[in-house]
Design an enzyme around this catalytic site. Structure first.
Site, PDB file in Angstrom:
ATOM      1  N   LYS A  94       0.465  -1.122   0.216  1.00  0.00           N
ATOM      2  CA  LYS A  94      -0.286  -0.137   0.189  1.00  0.00           C
ATOM      3  C   LYS A  94       0.688   1.307   0.400  1.00  0.00           C
ATOM      4  O   LYS A  94       0.949   2.527  -0.766  1.00  0.00           O
ATOM      5  CB  LYS A  94      -0.815   0.126   0.744  1.00  0.00           C
ATOM      6  CG  LYS A  94      -2.112  -1.366   0.847  1.00  0.00           C
ATOM      7  CD  LYS A  94      -3.082  -0.489   2.508  1.00  0.00           C
ATOM      8  CE  LYS A  94      -2.390  -0.759   3.564  1.00  0.00           C
ATOM      9  NZ  LYS A  94      -2.491  -2.173   4.536  1.00  0.00           N
ATOM     10  N   ARG A 137      -0.623  -7.872  13.457  1.00  0.00           N
ATOM     11  CA  ARG A 137      -0.863  -7.359  12.407  1.00  0.00           C
ATOM     12  C   ARG A 137      -2.183  -7.945  11.395  1.00  0.00           C
ATOM     13  O   ARG A 137      -3.323  -7.507  10.620  1.00  0.00           O
ATOM     14  CB  ARG A 137      -0.328  -6.605  11.678  1.00  0.00           C
ATOM     15  CG  ARG A 137      -0.322  -5.041  12.902  1.00  0.00           C
ATOM     16  CD  ARG A 137       1.069  -4.826  13.024  1.00  0.00           C
ATOM     17  NE  ARG A 137       1.644  -4.276  11.374  1.00  0.00           N
ATOM     18  CZ  ARG A 137       2.765  -3.549  10.720  1.00  0.00           C
ATOM     19  NH1 ARG A 137       4.281  -4.062  11.086  1.00  0.00           N
ATOM     20  NH2 ARG A 137       2.552  -2.799  10.105  1.00  0.00           N
ATOM     21  N   ARG A 173      11.586  -4.231   5.548  1.00  0.00           N
ATOM     22  CA  ARG A 173      11.148  -3.338   4.864  1.00  0.00           C
ATOM     23  C   ARG A 173      12.517  -2.896   5.989  1.00  0.00           C
ATOM     24  O   ARG A 173      12.072  -2.274   6.800  1.00  0.00           O
ATOM     25  CB  ARG A 173      10.013  -3.088   5.530  1.00  0.00           C
ATOM     26  CG  ARG A 173       8.920  -1.745   5.182  1.00  0.00           C
ATOM     27  CD  ARG A 173       7.937  -1.656   4.719  1.00  0.00           C
ATOM     28  NE  ARG A 173       6.967  -1.754   6.149  1.00  0.00           N
ATOM     29  CZ  ARG A 173       5.752  -1.831   6.205  1.00  0.00           C
ATOM     30  NH1 ARG A 173       5.009  -1.516   5.129  1.00  0.00           N
ATOM     31  NH2 ARG A 173       5.065  -1.841   7.288  1.00  0.00           N
ATOM     32  N   ARG A 223     -10.102   0.511   7.823  1.00  0.00           N
ATOM     33  CA  ARG A 223      -9.879  -0.516   8.650  1.00  0.00           C
ATOM     34  C   ARG A 223     -10.683  -1.330   9.200  1.00  0.00           C
ATOM     35  O   ARG A 223     -10.145  -2.298   9.507  1.00  0.00           O
ATOM     36  CB  ARG A 223      -8.531  -0.496   9.203  1.00  0.00           C
ATOM     37  CG  ARG A 223      -7.481  -1.014   8.731  1.00  0.00           C
ATOM     38  CD  ARG A 223      -6.298  -0.522   9.839  1.00  0.00           C
ATOM     39  NE  ARG A 223      -5.483  -1.099   9.758  1.00  0.00           N
ATOM     40  CZ  ARG A 223      -3.387  -0.748   9.108  1.00  0.00           C
ATOM     41  NH1 ARG A 223      -3.859   0.508   8.510  1.00  0.00           N
ATOM     42  NH2 ARG A 223      -2.720  -0.578   9.218  1.00  0.00           N
ATOM     43  N   ARG A 233      10.177  -0.447  11.081  1.00  0.00           N
ATOM     44  CA  ARG A 233       9.451   0.231  12.007  1.00  0.00           C
ATOM     45  C   ARG A 233       9.020  -0.318  13.295  1.00  0.00           C
ATOM     46  O   ARG A 233       9.806  -1.449  12.384  1.00  0.00           O
ATOM     47  CB  ARG A 233       8.326   0.248  11.275  1.00  0.00           C
ATOM     48  CG  ARG A 233       7.625   1.524  10.602  1.00  0.00           C
ATOM     49  CD  ARG A 233       6.742   1.483   9.108  1.00  0.00           C
ATOM     50  NE  ARG A 233       5.728   0.515  10.481  1.00  0.00           N
ATOM     51  CZ  ARG A 233       4.596   0.540   9.275  1.00  0.00           C
ATOM     52  NH1 ARG A 233       4.026   0.756   8.696  1.00  0.00           N
ATOM     53  NH2 ARG A 233       3.578  -0.089  10.275  1.00  0.00           N
TER      54      ARG A 233
HETATM   55  P1  AMP Z   1       0.137   1.290   8.665  1.00  0.00           P
HETATM   56  O1  AMP Z   1       1.753   2.270   8.387  1.00  0.00           O
HETATM   57  O2  AMP Z   1      -0.885   1.208   8.173  1.00  0.00           O
HETATM   58  O3  AMP Z   1       0.247  -0.348   8.748  1.00  0.00           O
HETATM   59  O4  AMP Z   1       0.037   1.177  10.468  1.00  0.00           O
HETATM   60  C1  AMP Z   1       0.576   1.082  11.742  1.00  0.00           C
HETATM   61  C2  AMP Z   1      -0.345   1.469  12.945  1.00  0.00           C
HETATM   62  O5  AMP Z   1      -1.237   2.172  13.299  1.00  0.00           O
HETATM   63  C3  AMP Z   1      -1.248   0.315  13.147  1.00  0.00           C
HETATM   64  O6  AMP Z   1      -1.201  -1.085  13.280  1.00  0.00           O
HETATM   65  C4  AMP Z   1      -2.642   0.816  14.153  1.00  0.00           C
HETATM   66  O7  AMP Z   1      -2.068   0.738  15.342  1.00  0.00           O
HETATM   67  C5  AMP Z   1      -2.579   2.288  13.563  1.00  0.00           C
HETATM   68  N1  AMP Z   1      -3.583   2.208  12.586  1.00  0.00           N
HETATM   69  C6  AMP Z   1      -3.063   3.539  11.673  1.00  0.00           C
HETATM   70  N2  AMP Z   1      -4.809   3.181  10.026  1.00  0.00           N
HETATM   71  C7  AMP Z   1      -5.624   2.949  11.482  1.00  0.00           C
HETATM   72  C8  AMP Z   1      -7.139   3.083  11.251  1.00  0.00           C
HETATM   73  N3  AMP Z   1      -7.093   3.332   9.838  1.00  0.00           N
HETATM   74  N4  AMP Z   1      -7.309   2.218  12.484  1.00  0.00           N
HETATM   75  C9  AMP Z   1      -6.665   1.916  13.805  1.00  0.00           C
HETATM   76  N5  AMP Z   1      -5.548   1.834  13.241  1.00  0.00           N
HETATM   77  C10 AMP Z   1      -5.167   2.531  12.956  1.00  0.00           C
END
Ligand code: AMP
Length: 213
Positions: free
Chosen positions: A13, A171, A127, A88, A160
């Site tokens: 993504k 996740r 990554r 999500r 990260r």
């Molecule tokens: P990402 O970079 O999109 O993988 O997001 C990293 C973390 O941020 C996720 O594992 C969640 O803890 C939080 N997060 C990001 N977007 C959302 C969302 N739409 N709803 C809930 N938690 C989110």
């Protein structure tokens, strides 16, 4: 174009968001990035979100929805936007759908990136990203020319905090339970476009630019 990116963590993504936002000249809005920014600055929102992020759990809907509505009220989305990592959950998808309809900015596409778990694990553990310019690398598939350093500006690459096997498993489970049902949600709305994310980046991008018009 107003679009959202769907897909499990590590499906590409973030990578495709950069190419799509450049091609369509629209802002790339990543809720994960917005949260990490807040964590880095130590804001109250960041402090609240961090506990969930560290465990690979979702931040509560109410907090994320507020963050996104706020972001979508800015002027730079006039030409469109690309949401990455949001929605999500079904509650988030419904809130976004209603907000966009009410504000005359209906979503054109839900872009679904499909990838099997084995590939995802390699993509995520490998990554690395540049803290300076944001370029993303993978030590297995797209290593930098000089190990540990960005090709563009030489900055030291970082990993990260949540990119470890234990958190990835969680996740992915959360994705299957909470987010995968959205594929059906958007199929029913008639705006779902699915892409096979095991293909290489250039090939996928070409397909996307041809399909998303
Ligand atoms: P990402 O970079 O999109 O993988 O997001 C990293 C973390 O941020 C996720 O594992 C969640 O803890 C939080 N997060 C990001 N977007 C959302 C969302 N739409 N709803 C809930 N938690 C989110």
């Amino acid at each position: 174009m107003r679009a959202i990116l769907l897909g499990p963590p590590g499906a590409g993504k973030g990578t495709h968001a950069v190419g799509l936002s450049e091609h369509y000249n629209i802002p790339h809005i990543s809720t994960g990035d917005l949260f990490r920014e807040n964590v880095g600055k130590g804001t109250p929102l960041g402090l609240e979100a961090k506990a969930y992020m560290d465990k690979g759990e979702l931040v509560p809907d109410e907090l994320v929805i507020r963050l996104v509505k706020d972001r979508l009220s800015k002027d730079d989305i006039k030409n469109g936007f690309l949401l990455d990592g949001f929605p999500r959950t079904t509650a988030q998808a419904e809130a976004l759908w209603d907000f966009c309809e009410e504000n005359g900015i209906p979503i054109d596409y839900a872009i679904d990136l499909e990838a099997p778990y084995e590939l995802i694990e390699k993509r995520i553990t490998g990554r690395r990203s540049c803290p300076k310019c944001g370029k993303i690398y993978n030590v297995f598939f797209q290593p930098p020319q000089v190990e540990g350093h960005c090709d563009i500006d030489g900055a030291e690459l970082t990993q990260r905090a949540d990119d470890n096997v234990e958190t990835i498993k969680n996740r992915y489970r959360v994705y299957e339970e909470e987010t995968a049902p959205l594929i059906d949600f958007y199929r029913k709305k008639g705006i779902l476009k699915s892409f096979d994310s095991t293909k290489d980046i250039d090939e996928m991008q070409k397909e996307m630019f041809e399909t998303l018009v």
